[in-house]
Design a protein around this motif. Structure first.
Motif, PDB file in Angstrom:
ATOM      1  N   VAL A   1     -15.534  23.422   1.863  1.00  0.00           N
ATOM      2  CA  VAL A   1     -14.186  23.931   2.059  1.00  0.00           C
ATOM      3  C   VAL A   1     -14.352  25.407   2.397  1.00  0.00           C
ATOM      4  O   VAL A   1     -14.891  26.170   1.596  1.00  0.00           O
ATOM      5  CB  VAL A   1     -13.324  23.760   0.788  1.00  0.00           C
ATOM      6  N   GLU A   2     -13.917  25.787   3.597  1.00  0.00           N
ATOM      7  CA  GLU A   2     -14.156  27.157   4.064  1.00  0.00           C
ATOM      8  C   GLU A   2     -12.858  27.785   4.576  1.00  0.00           C
ATOM      9  O   GLU A   2     -12.625  27.842   5.786  1.00  0.00           O
ATOM     10  CB  GLU A   2     -15.223  27.145   5.157  1.00  0.00           C
ATOM     11  N   PRO A   3     -12.022  28.289   3.666  1.00  0.00           N
ATOM     12  CA  PRO A   3     -10.786  28.936   4.110  1.00  0.00           C
ATOM     13  C   PRO A   3     -11.099  30.212   4.884  1.00  0.00           C
ATOM     14  O   PRO A   3     -12.139  30.840   4.674  1.00  0.00           O
ATOM     15  CB  PRO A   3     -10.062  29.253   2.803  1.00  0.00           C
TER      16      PRO A   3
ATOM     17  N   ARG B   1      -6.520  24.163  -5.084  1.00  0.00           N
ATOM     18  CA  ARG B   1      -6.129  25.188  -4.096  1.00  0.00           C
ATOM     19  C   ARG B   1      -5.818  26.507  -4.797  1.00  0.00           C
ATOM     20  O   ARG B   1      -6.234  27.575  -4.358  1.00  0.00           O
ATOM     21  CB  ARG B   1      -4.908  24.721  -3.318  1.00  0.00           C
ATOM     22  N   GLN B   2      -5.061  26.428  -5.898  1.00  0.00           N
ATOM     23  CA  GLN B   2      -4.704  27.639  -6.634  1.00  0.00           C
ATOM     24  C   GLN B   2      -5.940  28.303  -7.243  1.00  0.00           C
ATOM     25  O   GLN B   2      -6.098  29.518  -7.179  1.00  0.00           O
ATOM     26  CB  GLN B   2      -3.672  27.316  -7.709  1.00  0.00           C
ATOM     27  N   LEU B   3      -6.814  27.479  -7.824  1.00  0.00           N
ATOM     28  CA  LEU B   3      -8.052  28.030  -8.388  1.00  0.00           C
ATOM     29  C   LEU B   3      -8.922  28.654  -7.309  1.00  0.00           C
ATOM     30  O   LEU B   3      -9.505  29.718  -7.507  1.00  0.00           O
ATOM     31  CB  LEU B   3      -8.843  26.932  -9.113  1.00  0.00           C
ATOM     32  N   GLY B   4      -9.028  27.982  -6.166  1.00  0.00           N
ATOM     33  CA  GLY B   4      -9.825  28.518  -5.065  1.00  0.00           C
ATOM     34  C   GLY B   4      -9.323  29.873  -4.615  1.00  0.00           C
ATOM     35  O   GLY B   4     -10.108  30.811  -4.425  1.00  0.00           O
TER      36      GLY B   4
ATOM     37  N   GLU C   1      -4.615  26.269   1.300  1.00  0.00           N
ATOM     38  CA  GLU C   1      -3.824  25.079   1.629  1.00  0.00           C
ATOM     39  C   GLU C   1      -4.187  24.551   3.010  1.00  0.00           C
ATOM     40  O   GLU C   1      -4.248  23.348   3.222  1.00  0.00           O
ATOM     41  CB  GLU C   1      -2.334  25.397   1.546  1.00  0.00           C
ATOM     42  N   LYS C   2      -4.439  25.440   3.963  1.00  0.00           N
ATOM     43  CA  LYS C   2      -4.855  25.019   5.304  1.00  0.00           C
ATOM     44  C   LYS C   2      -6.254  24.393   5.274  1.00  0.00           C
ATOM     45  O   LYS C   2      -6.517  23.415   5.970  1.00  0.00           O
ATOM     46  CB  LYS C   2      -4.871  26.209   6.264  1.00  0.00           C
ATOM     47  N   ALA C   3      -7.149  24.971   4.479  1.00  0.00           N
ATOM     48  CA  ALA C   3      -8.535  24.497   4.432  1.00  0.00           C
ATOM     49  C   ALA C   3      -8.695  23.211   3.623  1.00  0.00           C
ATOM     50  O   ALA C   3      -9.654  22.469   3.829  1.00  0.00           O
ATOM     51  CB  ALA C   3      -9.441  25.579   3.841  1.00  0.00           C
TER      52      ALA C   3
ATOM     53  N   HIS D   1      -4.797  12.572   2.129  1.00  0.00           N
ATOM     54  CA  HIS D   1      -5.002  11.639   3.227  1.00  0.00           C
ATOM     55  C   HIS D   1      -5.684  12.268   4.437  1.00  0.00           C
ATOM     56  O   HIS D   1      -6.209  11.571   5.270  1.00  0.00           O
ATOM     57  CB  HIS D   1      -3.670  11.029   3.688  1.00  0.00           C
ATOM     58  N   GLY D   2      -5.663  13.594   4.520  1.00  0.00           N
ATOM     59  CA  GLY D   2      -6.222  14.263   5.705  1.00  0.00           C
ATOM     60  C   GLY D   2      -7.447  15.061   5.377  1.00  0.00           C
ATOM     61  O   GLY D   2      -7.783  15.299   4.241  1.00  0.00           O
ATOM     62  N   ARG D   3      -8.153  15.438   6.412  1.00  0.00           N
ATOM     63  CA  ARG D   3      -9.283  16.336   6.290  1.00  0.00           C
ATOM     64  C   ARG D   3      -9.076  17.452   7.272  1.00  0.00           C
ATOM     65  O   ARG D   3      -8.336  17.329   8.223  1.00  0.00           O
ATOM     66  CB  ARG D   3     -10.582  15.618   6.626  1.00  0.00           C
ATOM     67  N   ARG D   4      -9.783  18.546   7.051  1.00  0.00           N
ATOM     68  CA  ARG D   4      -9.671  19.679   7.951  1.00  0.00           C
ATOM     69  C   ARG D   4      -9.892  19.223   9.317  1.00  0.00           C
ATOM     70  O   ARG D   4     -10.155  19.074  10.233  1.00  0.00           O
ATOM     71  CB  ARG D   4     -10.688  20.759   7.603  1.00  0.00           C
TER      72      ARG D   4
END
Length: 130
Positions: free
Chosen positions: A109-111, A83-86, A120-122, A127-130
């Motif tokens: 992954v499309e923030p 997430r931080q790298l993205g 973080e939202k994307a 355990h979850g997916r968008r």
């Protein structure tokens, strides 16, 4: 977080403004400070702005780039780094950034923005997916 007086709030705002251009401030120091202090509201937004400014000061990526993130159960810590790298890479990409997370199958992954909060939202927890 403790309350601040008008004079201390002005000092904090000035210091945060100075941090955006201070070469001694590392890119993610403001993010760590916000997390450690439990900052919310305007202070959290200002700290995120400092992080974004310091990341963008590091340069630009001018070629299309791919970020591949292993999302399998054992990779929880790696997801936070991803997430931080993205967020960091998307902030400095002048070319396309393609991000994919994978466990049993890959998905894009499309923030909606370049901030860490958008990443973080994307890219939710393992355990979850968008």
């Amino acid at each position: 977080m403790c309350s601040t007086t008008p004079s201390s709030a002005a000092l904090i705002e000035r210091k945060l403004g100075d941090a955006k251009t201070d070469r001694r401030v590392s890119a993610y120091k403001a993010k760590v400070a916000a997390d450690a202090a439990g900052a919310t509201g305007a202070i959290a937004d200002a700290l995120e702005s400092v992080t974004d400014a310091r990341v963008k000061a590091k340069g630009r990526i001018t070629r299309p780039t791919a970020l591949l993130l292993d999302k399998s159960g054992s990779m929880n810590v790696a997801l936070e780094v991803g997430r931080q790298l993205g967020a960091m890479i998307s902030a400095v990409c002048a070319a396309d950034l393609f991000a994919y997370a994978f466990d049993s199958i890959a998905y894009a992954v499309e923030p909606k923005g370049q901030s860490l909060a958008e990443w973080e939202k994307a890219l939710p927890g393992h355990h979850g997916r968008r």
